[in-house]
Design an enzyme around this catalytic site. Structure first.
Site, mmCIF file in Angstrom:
data_model
loop_
_atom_site.group_PDB
_atom_site.id
_atom_site.type_symbol
_atom_site.label_atom_id
_atom_site.label_comp_id
_atom_site.label_asym_id
_atom_site.label_seq_id
_atom_site.Cartn_x
_atom_site.Cartn_y
_atom_site.Cartn_z
ATOM 1 N N SER A 1 -25.666 38.891 -0.534
ATOM 2 C CA SER A 1 -24.678 39.708 -1.216
ATOM 3 C C SER A 1 -24.243 40.907 -0.403
ATOM 4 O O SER A 1 -25.005 41.476 0.374
ATOM 5 C CB SER A 1 -25.207 40.168 -2.573
ATOM 6 N N LYS A 2 -22.981 41.235 -0.657
ATOM 7 C CA LYS A 2 -22.375 42.379 -0.008
ATOM 8 C C LYS A 2 -23.180 43.633 -0.330
ATOM 9 O O LYS A 2 -23.464 44.457 0.526
ATOM 10 C CB LYS A 2 -20.961 42.487 -0.576
#
Ligand code: GLU
Length: 482
Positions: A253-254
């Site tokens: 995830s970012k």
């Protein structure tokens, strides 16, 4: 045999996701292994998502990783242009051909109408898919709406009976009942094709023989195949790849800073280590080897080694690879790469970076961990005198005092502050005093660093700190003794 042609088709989002990078890598390896052509195509038909400079991110990342394309926007090629927005007039004629053949139709439904019918369907407990409302308009109605300039999209007319199936080279036989396929939009109201349409048209026009992409497209592929068939085009081979995950439940995830190539480079992972490890996330060479150069990967790559189970990207395994790649760097290269991280911790100090690099290279797992490991050179942390206790080194709190005083006297006599001279003075003096090295060097290293574990021992640290700082730290350590 026809020449293999593959494409990597990123959308310019401004970031290169590791999953995308792995797709590009496998595409490249497969193509080079088969002596084919690897094409870079930019998929930018979603103009709302346009990001300045995003195409450069794609170029720079791929080039930096040694994934080089044979045809693409910047170098051209026989089926240019390679940017979808520059091909925007290509798609509508094919959509019209599909309409003529009954495989697509104009749809004039407005957002509100769709919303209303969706809600009604959901109320009835049905899952909504487009209800073919506009398929049933008469030709006169269609013409009147078109003439009045009413906005429209073009939808695929998927069959309501039968099955669509194909064989994926990784996932095997895939089949979907046609009634589950929705009439997806091919041309949007702004005249641009959707990804769903453009990928088919471009893959055909660009002569793509093998479509290699993430498995999120697997379930739509039967619909794409219906389009190929409707246009009398051969269907390409498919290689869908399992999603790259952080663990069995979570995606990269970012937010956690583990999704993008640039996240890892910023932290101080080496591209070569990342590529080497990424190659193994979802592919097995079939033997015990772990270290591969790009050429070795090409040589070893085969579709049979691809796995369809979720591919777990294990950061600690990557870190292990990274440490190994760092260890193998030529020393000058390590010094050059480590220097900004040395500066971050030591700015303003005069420290022999060459020597520091020698001491640090074998201990650096990731470059961003350097400052924390060496900040004691700038400022000695507070420490507990219990650290002087070390049975194995024959050091105790009682022996530390005399040992530090001896060290001080021996070091005061060093004329020219070289590591060699420090070594001779200390080792010679310890021997003369009839002591064990550990009894003196253990407390000295603790006194100078305040740490249990350091790059280098007492002698190296004294050298790096310089005479003045060494004496200052020794004096204060002696003062701080109980
Ligand atoms: N533009 C699509 C993406 O970035 C490419 C999918 C494909 O390779 O067909 O996911």
């Amino acid at each position: 045999m026809t020449q293999v042609r593959t494409r990597f088709a990123p959308s310019p989002t401004g970031f290169m996701h590791l999953g995308g990078l792995r797709t590009a890598l496998y595409c490249y390896l497969f193509t080079k292994k088969n002596k084919g052509k690897f094409i870079l195509r930019i998929e930018d038909t979603d103009q709302d998502r346009y990001v300045e400079g995003a195409v450069e991110v794609i170029y720079d990342t791929l080039k930096g990783c040694g994934i080089l394309w044979d045809e693409g926007p910047d170098i051209g090629g026989p089926v240019a242009p390679y940017v979808q927005s520059e091909r925007k007039d290509t798609y509508l004629p094919y959509a019209k051909e599909l309409i003529r053949k009954g495989h697509a139709y104009y749809c004039f439904c407005t957002k509100d109408e769709l919303q209303e019918r969706r809600e009604a369907a959901e109320k009835r407990g049905e899952t909504w898919k487009y209800d073919k409302h506009c398929l049933h308009l008469s030709q006169d109605e269609i013409n009147a709406k078109l003439d009045s300039g009413m906005p429209y999209v073009v939808r695929q007319n998927t069959p309501t009976e039968g099955e669509s199936d194909f064989d994926d080279l990784v996932y095997g036989h895939i089949s979907a009942p046609n009634e589950t396929l929705d009439d997806m939009v091919l041309i949007k109201a702004d005249g641009m094709p959707t990804y769903n349409f453009a990928n088919v048209i471009d893959d055909h026009l660009m002569g793509i023989t093998h479509v290699i992409r993430g498995m999120e497209y697997l379930s739509s592929t039967p619909k794409y195949n219906l389009l190929y068939k409707a246009l009398d085009w051969p269907v390409p081979e498919y290689i869908h790849l399992p999603t790259v995950m952080r663990d069995s439940k979570n995606k990269l995830s970012k937010r956690d800073g583990d999704a993008y190539y640039s996240d890892f480079i910023k932290k101080g992972y080496l591209t070569e280590a990342l590529i080497n490890y990424l190659a193994l996330v979802g592919w097995n060479p079939g033997d015990e080897r772990e270290f591969f150069t790009m050429d070795e990967l090409i040589e070893a790559f085969s579709v049979e080694g691809l796995s369809k189970s979720p591919a777990i990207f294990d950061i600690s395994k990557l870190t292990w690879f990274n440490a190994e790649y760092i260890r193998r760097l030529p020393p000058e290269k390590y010094l050059k790469m480590a220097t900004p991280w040395f500066n971050e911790a030591l700015s303003g100090l005069e420290i022999d970076y060459h020597r520091l690099a020698e001491l640090m290279q074998g201990r650096t797992e990731v470059f961003n961990r350097i400052p924390e490991m060496i900040s004691f050179l700038k400022e000695r942390p507070e420490f507990d005198t219990a650290l002087y206790e070390n049975k194995k080194q024959k050091s105790s709190l009682e022996s530390a005092g005399p040992a530090l005083n001896l060290s001080k006297n021996l070091l005061l006599a060093v004329d020219n502050w070289t590591e060699e001279n420090i070594h001779q003075a200390l080792i010679g003096g310890i021997k003369e005093a009839g002591l064990k090295n550990g009894t003196v060097l253990w407390p000295l290293r603790i006194a100078l660093s305040g740490l249990l574990s350091t790059p280098g021992g007492a002698i190296e640290i004294a050298y790096l700190l310089g005479r003045e700082e060494t004496m200052k730290r020794l004096d204060s350590a002696i003062r701080e003794l109980p």
